[in-house]
Design a protein around this motif. Structure first.
Motif, mmCIF file in Angstrom:
data_model
loop_
_atom_site.group_PDB
_atom_site.id
_atom_site.type_symbol
_atom_site.label_atom_id
_atom_site.label_comp_id
_atom_site.label_asym_id
_atom_site.label_seq_id
_atom_site.Cartn_x
_atom_site.Cartn_y
_atom_site.Cartn_z
ATOM 1 N N UNK A 98 2.663 11.366 -3.511
ATOM 2 C CA UNK A 98 2.985 10.195 -4.333
ATOM 3 C C UNK A 98 3.498 10.598 -5.713
ATOM 4 N N UNK A 108 -4.665 7.669 7.370
ATOM 5 C CA UNK A 108 -3.680 6.693 7.797
ATOM 6 C C UNK A 108 -2.418 6.727 6.956
ATOM 7 N N UNK A 109 -2.499 7.339 5.778
ATOM 8 C CA UNK A 109 -1.359 7.313 4.867
ATOM 9 C C UNK A 109 -0.325 8.376 5.169
ATOM 10 N N UNK A 110 -0.683 9.304 6.059
ATOM 11 C CA UNK A 110 0.263 10.358 6.415
ATOM 12 C C UNK A 110 0.733 10.116 7.844
ATOM 13 N N UNK A 160 2.362 4.793 -5.636
ATOM 14 C CA UNK A 160 1.210 4.073 -5.109
ATOM 15 C C UNK A 160 0.395 5.009 -4.226
ATOM 16 N N UNK A 192 -2.736 4.945 -1.748
ATOM 17 C CA UNK A 192 -3.643 4.033 -1.057
ATOM 18 C C UNK A 192 -4.979 4.690 -0.744
ATOM 19 N N UNK A 193 -5.925 3.868 -0.314
ATOM 20 C CA UNK A 193 -7.151 4.446 0.227
ATOM 21 C C UNK A 193 -6.871 4.856 1.672
ATOM 22 N N UNK A 231 6.321 2.225 -0.336
ATOM 23 C CA UNK A 231 6.015 2.428 -1.750
ATOM 24 C C UNK A 231 6.764 3.626 -2.325
ATOM 25 N N UNK A 232 7.150 4.575 -1.456
ATOM 26 C CA UNK A 232 7.905 5.738 -1.923
ATOM 27 C C UNK A 232 9.399 5.453 -1.973
ATOM 28 N N UNK A 251 13.262 -2.040 -4.862
ATOM 29 C CA UNK A 251 13.863 -0.978 -4.055
ATOM 30 C C UNK A 251 14.288 0.247 -4.876
ATOM 31 N N UNK A 285 10.828 2.283 -6.541
ATOM 32 C CA UNK A 285 9.747 2.862 -5.750
ATOM 33 C C UNK A 285 9.859 4.379 -5.655
ATOM 34 N N UNK A 286 8.730 5.030 -5.823
ATOM 35 C CA UNK A 286 8.693 6.476 -5.681
ATOM 36 C C UNK A 286 9.001 7.195 -6.976
ATOM 37 N N UNK A 302 2.930 3.326 2.657
ATOM 38 C CA UNK A 302 3.190 4.415 1.714
ATOM 39 C C UNK A 302 4.686 4.731 1.664
ATOM 40 N N UNK A 310 -1.328 -4.162 -5.055
ATOM 41 C CA UNK A 310 -0.353 -4.232 -3.964
ATOM 42 C C UNK A 310 0.783 -5.161 -4.350
ATOM 43 N N UNK A 368 -0.998 2.493 7.386
ATOM 44 C CA UNK A 368 -0.897 2.780 5.964
ATOM 45 C C UNK A 368 0.362 3.589 5.649
ATOM 46 N N UNK A 369 0.726 4.503 6.565
ATOM 47 C CA UNK A 369 1.844 5.371 6.187
ATOM 48 C C UNK A 369 3.172 4.617 6.102
ATOM 49 N N UNK A 389 4.000 -4.989 -2.127
ATOM 50 C CA UNK A 389 3.573 -4.565 -0.800
ATOM 51 C C UNK A 389 2.783 -5.640 -0.054
ATOM 52 N N UNK A 439 2.446 -8.363 2.448
ATOM 53 C CA UNK A 439 3.259 -8.696 3.623
ATOM 54 C C UNK A 439 2.943 -10.097 4.127
ATOM 55 N N UNK A 440 3.890 -10.636 4.875
ATOM 56 C CA UNK A 440 3.669 -11.887 5.573
ATOM 57 C C UNK A 440 2.404 -11.775 6.425
#
Lengths: 267, 271
Positions: free
Chosen positions: A172, A105-107, A98, A100-101, B171-172, A89, A92-93, B168, A57, B164-165, A62, A64-65
């Protein structure tokens, strides 16, 4: 391991990650140094809480505070940052990716899958509007989705766990990053789905000339797919070497224990 | 007829809701009332519904039907404009407060201060200080609702920010403004709309409560609140119609706001 012979894609010097929660300082990663050559596959293994997720991370900027990242030097794809400053900046991409697991939640739940591909396209200007439809289908098929047409028209919550994780991987990798980080990409999947997914995933990585760093607690994955391995324990790297070295001739006591504990899995 | 064909099971309640709200908002211009809503007829006071007066008359002989319709114009205007303005002010405040910085803490402290006051009393104080007019009632509604919106948006944004998104998307390569507009806002919009609908409904009640004690809309200008209150004194002697019809009007408008909000939500999720 001569730095001047081969192209070094990632070079980390003394990277630390700290979390400050109500006065308590927790060091998740303690002065870790690591470098990786192009087109290698590196597996980071270690128990839960060893700092492996925090490490990647941090390399993606990634944290974060209230977490803080500090390093002496961070070099990713010949872009160099020092004194805790690194501008992610632009990278990225398209340069670093990256995964994630927790794929659900990632979508983003409010958009269809194809729309989320369009977001990536808009950010990185990869394809024209007309090509996008077929490109989405192609990249979804590439990660082993049987009916890409339906999936691209679905919302994330309409997909199964394996499907969603495949979509996240496709997403990703859509902008073809040169360096890809995966944080336990197969958590929560059953063994058969996991194997299929990993086969698809590593084929994709190989075909697209990517360098991969994968974090996992499944030593089997590392033994089967990776070139090199790093063992982390309590925020530090205890051992680093090729997969053969680590698994056949471990030097560190912790590594020995770890491999012993999961020897059935590897064989 | 193209328009008639477009009506189906899903949008019928919404169309009805719009008709209801349209009726109350523009009823004053739409109908040619048989009885002037501002004229009293003391001889025919407390006449029962159904006769010459469709909804009956009240204790001074006002026609309840025409007054129920025209009251919507002012009641809905106050509630809607107050809610809308509160949303416009509360949204950026809430988003700012969800960022984990020192300024965010300050915003929340000020809000805590505001919420320590009993809100209805606060509204009365405002009107007492700056005068009894509709503009100040709107101002009071804004003041009551800004902390609510800010708090709600903050708490919603805090949860979504941890998703998470969002990570992500970062990250993108998505920028901060893009994350707020494309990922944060759409995910809190549902709650926001629901809250806006509840707030509008609540504002109708606040306006009614204020006119109950003679603040804001005062007779001979009609408002649902003051009509219900006038009728409440006659309930026990059997003149139920004086409170029932303005009460139904409030019920219908609240229901309409909810229906519309739900429809927007559903439409929104289909995109």
């Amino acid at each position: 391991m001569n730095k001047f012979d081969k192209e070094v894609i990632l070079d980390i010097r003394d990277l630390s990650v700290n979390y400050n929660s109500s006065g308590n300082k927790i060091s998740a990663v303690k002065k870790v140094s690591l470098s990786l050559e192009k087109n290698k596959m590196l597996g980071i293994i270690g128990e839960t809480g060893s700092g492996k997720s925090s490490l990647i991370r941090a390399v993606n900027g990634l944290i974060k505070h209230p977490g803080t990242t500090s390093f002496d030097k961070l070099e990713i794809l010949s872009k160099i940052g020092s004194n805790n400053n690194f501008d992610f900046s632009e990278m990225r991409g398209s340069e670093i990716g990256f995964i994630p697991q927790n794929p659900f939640g990632s979508l983003n739940p409010v958009y269809k899958i194809k729309k989320q591909f369009n977001f990536v396209n808009k950010r990185h200007q990869l394809f024209g509007k007309k090509e996008m439809g077929s490109e989405i289908i192609r990249s979804l098929a590439e990660v082993g989705i049987a009916d890409p047409e339906r999936v691209s028209n679905s919302y994330s919550f309409e997909l199964s766990g394996g499907m969603a994780q495949r979509v996240v991987i496709a997403l990703s990798c859509f902008a073809k990053p040169k360096l890809l980080f995966a944080d336990e990409p197969t958590t929560g999947l059953d063994v058969t789905v996991e194997r299929q997914l990993l086969d698809n995933f590593f084929t994709l990585v190989n075909n697209n000339d990517m360098t991969l760093i994968i974090v996992t607690h499944d030593l089997g994955i590392v033994a089967q797919y990776c070139d090199e391995a790093v063992v982390m324990f309590k925020g530090s790297i205890v051992e680093r070497g090729s997969v053969e070295e680590i698994f056949l001739n471990p030097q560190d006591d912790y590594t020995k224990k770890l491999i012993e504990a999961s020897s059935e899995e590897i064989s | 007829m193209k328009l008639v064909k477009k009506i189906n099971k899903q949008n019928l309640p919404v169309i009805l809701s719009f008709i209801v709200l349209f009726n109350f908002s523009f009823g004053a211009f739409l109908y040619n009332f048989t009885h002037d809503p501002y004229a009293t007829n003391i001889i025919e006071r407390l006449s029962t519904p159904g006769g010459a007066y469709l909804f009956g008359t009240d204790e001074v002989g006002f026609d309840i039907f025409s007054r129920t319709i025209i009251a919507g114009k002012i009641d809905l205007f106050i509630s809607l404009s107050g809610t809308f303005a509160a949303l416009i002010i509360g949204l950026p405040l809430g988003l700012m407060a969800s960022d984990k910085t020192k300024n965010a803490d300050r915003i929340m402290k000020v809000l805590d201060m505001f919420q320590a006051f009993p809100l209805l009393v606060l509204a009365i104080v405002i009107v007492a200080m700056w005068g009894n007019n509709i503009r100040n009632v709107i101002f009071a509604i804004i003041l009551i609702n800004v902390p609510r919106f800010t708090r709600l948006i903050r708490s919603e944004a805090l949860t979504v920010r941890e998703s998470r998104f969002i990570e992500v998307a970062t990250a993108m390569g998505a920028s901060k403004t893009r994350i707020i507009s494309k990922h944060l806002l759409p995910n809190i919009l549902g709650t926001l709309l629901a809250q806006a609908s509840i707030t509008t409904a609540h504002s109708i009640v606040v306006v009614a409560a204020l006119s109950f004690i003679g603040i804001g809309v005062v007779p001979p200008e009609a408002s649902w609140g003051s009509m219900i209150r006038a009728g409440s004194q006659y309930m026990i002697t059997g003149q139920w119609w004086m409170s029932l019809f303005p009460g139904l009007a409030i019920f219908l408008s609240v229901l309409s706001f909810n229906t519309i909000s739900q429809y927007i939500l559903r439409k929104y999720e289909q995109i």
